[in-house]
Design a protein around this motif. Sequence first.
Motif, PDB file in Angstrom:
ATOM      1  N   ARG A  78      78.973 111.692  84.887  1.00 20.13           N
ATOM      2  CA  ARG A  78      77.812 112.575  84.786  1.00 20.13           C
ATOM      3  C   ARG A  78      78.298 113.927  84.327  1.00 20.13           C
ATOM      4  O   ARG A  78      79.266 114.474  84.850  1.00 20.13           O
ATOM      5  CB  ARG A  78      77.113 112.685  86.136  1.00 20.13           C
ATOM      6  CG  ARG A  78      75.840 113.499  86.071  1.00 20.13           C
ATOM      7  CD  ARG A  78      75.139 113.480  87.416  1.00 20.13           C
ATOM      8  NE  ARG A  78      73.893 114.203  87.347  1.00 20.13           N
ATOM      9  CZ  ARG A  78      72.729 113.685  87.696  1.00 20.13           C
ATOM     10  NH1 ARG A  78      72.653 112.456  88.147  1.00 20.13           N
ATOM     11  NH2 ARG A  78      71.642 114.411  87.618  1.00 20.13           N
ATOM     12  N   ARG A  80      77.532 118.088  83.233  1.00 21.64           N
ATOM     13  CA  ARG A  80      76.780 119.217  83.783  1.00 21.64           C
ATOM     14  C   ARG A  80      75.361 119.293  83.211  1.00 21.64           C
ATOM     15  O   ARG A  80      74.476 119.857  83.836  1.00 21.64           O
ATOM     16  CB  ARG A  80      77.507 120.526  83.510  1.00 21.64           C
ATOM     17  CG  ARG A  80      78.756 120.656  84.329  1.00 21.64           C
ATOM     18  CD  ARG A  80      78.694 121.869  85.200  1.00 21.64           C
ATOM     19  NE  ARG A  80      79.924 121.974  85.969  1.00 21.64           N
ATOM     20  CZ  ARG A  80      79.954 121.944  87.277  1.00 21.64           C
ATOM     21  NH1 ARG A  80      78.853 121.820  87.966  1.00 21.64           N
ATOM     22  NH2 ARG A  80      81.089 122.057  87.913  1.00 21.64           N
ATOM     23  N   ALA A  82      73.423 116.944  83.153  1.00 19.79           N
ATOM     24  CA  ALA A  82      72.738 115.917  83.951  1.00 19.79           C
ATOM     25  C   ALA A  82      72.654 114.576  83.243  1.00 19.79           C
ATOM     26  O   ALA A  82      72.032 113.654  83.750  1.00 19.79           O
ATOM     27  CB  ALA A  82      71.356 116.367  84.418  1.00 19.79           C
ATOM     28  N   GLN A  84      73.961 111.028  82.455  1.00 27.00           N
ATOM     29  CA  GLN A  84      74.814 110.110  83.209  1.00 27.00           C
ATOM     30  C   GLN A  84      74.845 108.766  82.506  1.00 27.00           C
ATOM     31  O   GLN A  84      73.821 108.308  82.003  1.00 27.00           O
ATOM     32  CB  GLN A  84      74.236 109.960  84.622  1.00 27.00           C
ATOM     33  CG  GLN A  84      74.993 109.001  85.501  1.00 27.00           C
ATOM     34  CD  GLN A  84      74.402 108.964  86.892  1.00 27.00           C
ATOM     35  OE1 GLN A  84      74.093 109.994  87.471  1.00 27.00           O
ATOM     36  NE2 GLN A  84      74.241 107.770  87.436  1.00 27.00           N
ATOM     37  N   GLU A 110      71.097 112.539  94.038  1.00 29.20           N
ATOM     38  CA  GLU A 110      70.431 113.763  93.587  1.00 29.20           C
ATOM     39  C   GLU A 110      70.902 114.976  94.391  1.00 29.20           C
ATOM     40  O   GLU A 110      71.095 116.061  93.841  1.00 29.20           O
ATOM     41  CB  GLU A 110      68.911 113.626  93.687  1.00 29.20           C
ATOM     42  CG  GLU A 110      68.306 112.643  92.705  1.00 29.20           C
ATOM     43  CD  GLU A 110      68.498 111.183  93.105  1.00 29.20           C
ATOM     44  OE1 GLU A 110      68.713 110.885  94.312  1.00 29.20           O
ATOM     45  OE2 GLU A 110      68.467 110.330  92.212  1.00 29.20           O
ATOM     46  N   ALA A 113      74.421 115.936  93.228  1.00 33.97           N
ATOM     47  CA  ALA A 113      74.345 116.522  91.885  1.00 33.97           C
ATOM     48  C   ALA A 113      73.830 117.953  91.956  1.00 33.97           C
ATOM     49  O   ALA A 113      74.351 118.845  91.278  1.00 33.97           O
ATOM     50  CB  ALA A 113      73.454 115.668  90.991  1.00 33.97           C
ATOM     51  N   LEU A 114      72.840 118.198  92.783  1.00 32.94           N
ATOM     52  CA  LEU A 114      72.293 119.544  92.951  1.00 32.94           C
ATOM     53  C   LEU A 114      73.322 120.465  93.588  1.00 32.94           C
ATOM     54  O   LEU A 114      73.538 121.592  93.122  1.00 32.94           O
ATOM     55  CB  LEU A 114      71.020 119.479  93.803  1.00 32.94           C
ATOM     56  CG  LEU A 114      70.340 120.809  94.100  1.00 32.94           C
ATOM     57  CD1 LEU A 114      69.809 121.420  92.805  1.00 32.94           C
ATOM     58  CD2 LEU A 114      69.213 120.621  95.096  1.00 32.94           C
ATOM     59  N   TYR A 118      75.567 119.507  88.949  1.00 26.56           N
ATOM     60  CA  TYR A 118      75.456 118.501  87.891  1.00 26.56           C
ATOM     61  C   TYR A 118      74.009 118.040  87.728  1.00 26.56           C
ATOM     62  O   TYR A 118      73.739 116.934  87.316  1.00 26.56           O
ATOM     63  CB  TYR A 118      76.355 117.297  88.199  1.00 26.56           C
ATOM     64  CG  TYR A 118      77.820 117.626  88.041  1.00 26.56           C
ATOM     65  CD1 TYR A 118      78.445 117.455  86.816  1.00 26.56           C
ATOM     66  CD2 TYR A 118      78.558 118.130  89.084  1.00 26.56           C
ATOM     67  CE1 TYR A 118      79.788 117.771  86.657  1.00 26.56           C
ATOM     68  CE2 TYR A 118      79.892 118.445  88.935  1.00 26.56           C
ATOM     69  CZ  TYR A 118      80.495 118.268  87.722  1.00 26.56           C
ATOM     70  OH  TYR A 118      81.824 118.587  87.567  1.00 26.56           O
ATOM     71  N   ASP A 119      73.078 118.936  88.039  1.00 26.54           N
ATOM     72  CA  ASP A 119      71.660 118.620  87.938  1.00 26.54           C
ATOM     73  C   ASP A 119      71.024 119.189  86.671  1.00 26.54           C
ATOM     74  O   ASP A 119      69.832 119.090  86.477  1.00 26.54           O
ATOM     75  CB  ASP A 119      70.916 119.145  89.162  1.00 26.54           C
ATOM     76  CG  ASP A 119      71.027 120.657  89.301  1.00 26.54           C
ATOM     77  OD1 ASP A 119      71.981 121.240  88.732  1.00 26.54           O
ATOM     78  OD2 ASP A 119      70.168 121.258  89.975  1.00 26.54           O
ATOM     79  N   THR A 121      71.263 122.476  85.685  1.00 22.77           N
ATOM     80  CA  THR A 121      71.134 123.934  85.714  1.00 22.77           C
ATOM     81  C   THR A 121      72.373 124.632  85.163  1.00 22.77           C
ATOM     82  O   THR A 121      72.273 125.757  84.684  1.00 22.77           O
ATOM     83  CB  THR A 121      70.865 124.449  87.146  1.00 22.77           C
ATOM     84  OG1 THR A 121      71.902 124.007  88.006  1.00 22.77           O
ATOM     85  CG2 THR A 121      69.523 123.959  87.658  1.00 22.77           C
TER      86      THR A 121
END
Length: 135
Positions: A78, A80, A82, A84, A110, A113-114, A118-119, A121
């Motif tokens: 994954r 940055r 997001a 994957q 999730e 990742a947040l 890695y969501d 942003t």
Amino acid sequence: MPTQDIQQFRAILPEATSGDDPLLRLQAESEPDDAIRIQTTTHADPIIITGITVMCPKCGARQDWMVICDVPGRVFLRCRCAHQWYEPELTRADFEAMAGEGGQNYPSLEAVALDDGYDGTLAGAYLPDDRVGLS
């Protein structure tokens, strides 16, 4: 001894229903419902597979990955941004070599990742590696 006097004893097993798979039943009994089924780690360096540096197909990033391993041993990368994807060339052994010891448990993919950025942003951002000290 005549052969008609020999009795063969066989164990009589209870009939299993069609939905009663002994392996699934054993797994359900041995694994708690909150068992960790996905493991993640971050990997700041480029990942090279068969001599080729992995590149995110969406944004072109070549380093700073979240590496995800699920119960069957499949490894996903994954970015940055997001994005994957499943990486069939990486194995659970590769994941374990990158992961090392320790880690923190999260309720979902999730959430990790947040928490680790890695969501989406931090798309396009490369954060300094923890191993590099400032002089």
